[in-house]
Write a protein that holds these residues in place. Structure first.
Motif, PDB file in Angstrom:
ATOM      1  N   LYS A  78       6.179  -1.620   2.313  1.00 15.16           N
ATOM      2  CA  LYS A  78       5.992  -0.016   1.987  1.00 15.16           C
ATOM      3  C   LYS A  78       4.618   0.448   2.238  1.00 15.16           C
ATOM      4  CE  LYS A  78       9.622   0.288  -1.639  1.00 15.16           C
ATOM      5  NZ  LYS A  78       9.815   0.757  -3.041  1.00 15.16           N
ATOM      6  N   THR A  79       3.871  -0.515   2.466  1.00 18.35           N
ATOM      7  CA  THR A  79       2.432  -0.175   2.458  1.00 18.35           C
ATOM      8  C   THR A  79       1.994   0.187   4.177  1.00 18.35           C
ATOM      9  OG1 THR A  79       1.599  -2.432   2.443  1.00 18.35           O
ATOM     10  CG2 THR A  79       1.546  -0.989   0.518  1.00 18.35           C
ATOM     11  N   SER A  80       3.066  -0.442   5.001  1.00 17.82           N
ATOM     12  CA  SER A  80       2.928  -0.569   6.275  1.00 17.82           C
ATOM     13  C   SER A  80       3.297   0.832   6.799  1.00 17.82           C
ATOM     14  CB  SER A  80       3.909  -1.406   7.124  1.00 17.82           C
ATOM     15  OG  SER A  80       3.962  -1.413   8.533  1.00 17.82           O
ATOM     16  N   GLN A  81       2.538   1.149   8.051  1.00 14.47           N
ATOM     17  CA  GLN A  81       2.739   2.457   8.830  1.00 14.47           C
ATOM     18  C   GLN A  81       3.977   2.467   9.580  1.00 14.47           C
ATOM     19  OE1 GLN A  81      -1.112   2.086  10.923  1.00 14.47           O
ATOM     20  NE2 GLN A  81      -0.887   4.046  10.929  1.00 14.47           N
ATOM     21  N   GLU A 139      -1.894  -7.761   9.664  1.00 15.42           N
ATOM     22  CA  GLU A 139      -0.806  -6.866   9.215  1.00 15.42           C
ATOM     23  C   GLU A 139       0.093  -6.075  10.139  1.00 15.42           C
ATOM     24  OE1 GLU A 139      -4.627  -4.215   9.747  1.00 15.42           O
ATOM     25  OE2 GLU A 139      -4.101  -6.262   9.393  1.00 15.42           O
ATOM     26  N   SER A 173       4.383  -6.513  10.380  1.00 14.01           N
ATOM     27  CA  SER A 173       5.388  -5.372  10.417  1.00 14.01           C
ATOM     28  C   SER A 173       6.008  -5.420  11.618  1.00 14.01           C
ATOM     29  CB  SER A 173       4.581  -4.207  10.148  1.00 14.01           C
ATOM     30  OG  SER A 173       3.863  -4.225   8.722  1.00 14.01           O
TER      31      SER A 173
END
Length: 263
Positions: free
Chosen positions: A127-130, A177, A181
């Motif tokens: 959920k923290t990924s763009q 990161e 993703s």
């Protein structure tokens, strides 16, 4: 058959060409994704012959364009965001064009093969990924044609002379990161059928890339098959008159026979 050009965003590359079969009833859909190592010189015209062939077999085709490396807003994260938004755009247009969202598969070639596989793993993105999306369109299956399926391996092998680093903004040690993703191998398992088709004479994306992905996906519990085509190069896979494409079409029709899960 004439394609219908539809914009899924406001930028010039944010559009797709929709091919709708003749006849009534709901149509299964192939999301078609071109390759070119994610770079701007290559576009969706690479896949037009395949789209024309598939629509002639009763399949709706959404041949998508997206911002690439070299385009304003392309590379990380725009390239992947565009492919995701383009795929989810099937939801609002489905009623108008009688599209069956219970039978949607992604089919991509080379870098498009990476993107086709990545679409299947979007629900596992942090959920923290763009790149996170709360409710991605669920696919029935995926077919990767000579796909750049493992971005860390693509980076390690320096395929496309640094193409993975151009897409993601660096190597795994610098932007780990992004790889977590964006690489399909980091998002396994997908829990839908996957077919990888690759020529053993490919000098752009070696067969070993699909072999490595297949092993990882199977170890994760996914139903994955690798079809190795003898004496077949990288571009023969997207020649609509080739035996390689005939085999691919057979696999597409098989995946679309059974309805998938409700979207």
């Amino acid at each position: 058959m004439q394609a219908i050009s539809l914009a899924y965003g406001s930028e010039s590359q944010q559009f797709g060409e929709l091919y709708v079969p003749l006849g009534t009833g709901s149509h299964p859909v192939v999301v078609l994704i071109h390759g070119g190592f994610w770079r701007a010189p290559y576009d969706l015209t690479l896949m037009e012959g395949l789209a024309q062939d598939l629509v002639g077999h009763g399949i709706a085709v959404w041949n998508i364009e997206y911002r690439r490396v070299g385009d304003p807003g392309g590379a990380w994260p725009g390239t992947l965001q565009d492919v995701a938004v383009a795929t989810d755009y099937l939801r609002p247009i489905a009623p108008t064009y009688a599209l069956d969202l219970d039978r949607v598969i992604s089919v991509g070639h080379s870098a498009g093969g990476h993107l086709a596989l990545w679409l299947a793993g979007r629900s596992h993105i942090a959920k923290t990924s763009q790149l996170f999306s709360p409710s991605p369109l669920q696919l029935t299956g995926v077919i990767s044609l000579a796909g750049a399926s493992d971005l860390e391996l693509v980076w390690k092998l320096n395929l496309g002379k640094g193409a993975a680093a151009e897409l993601l903004g660096g190597g795994p040690a610098e932007v780990g990161e992004h790889y977590a993703s964006a690489s399909p191998t980091a998002l396994l398992p997908f829990q839908i059928p996957q077919v990888l088709i690759h020529g053993d004479a490919d000098d752009r994306v070696p067969l070993s890339v699909s072999q490595a992905y297949t092993q990882q996906a199977q170890q994760a519990g996914d139903a994955v098959r690798l079809i190795s085509l003898p004496d077949t190069d990288h571009f023969e896979l997207i020649d609509a008159k080739s035996q390689a494409w005939t085999r691919t079409r057979e696999e597409i029709l098989a995946l679309l026979k059974s309805p998938g899960k409700t979207k």
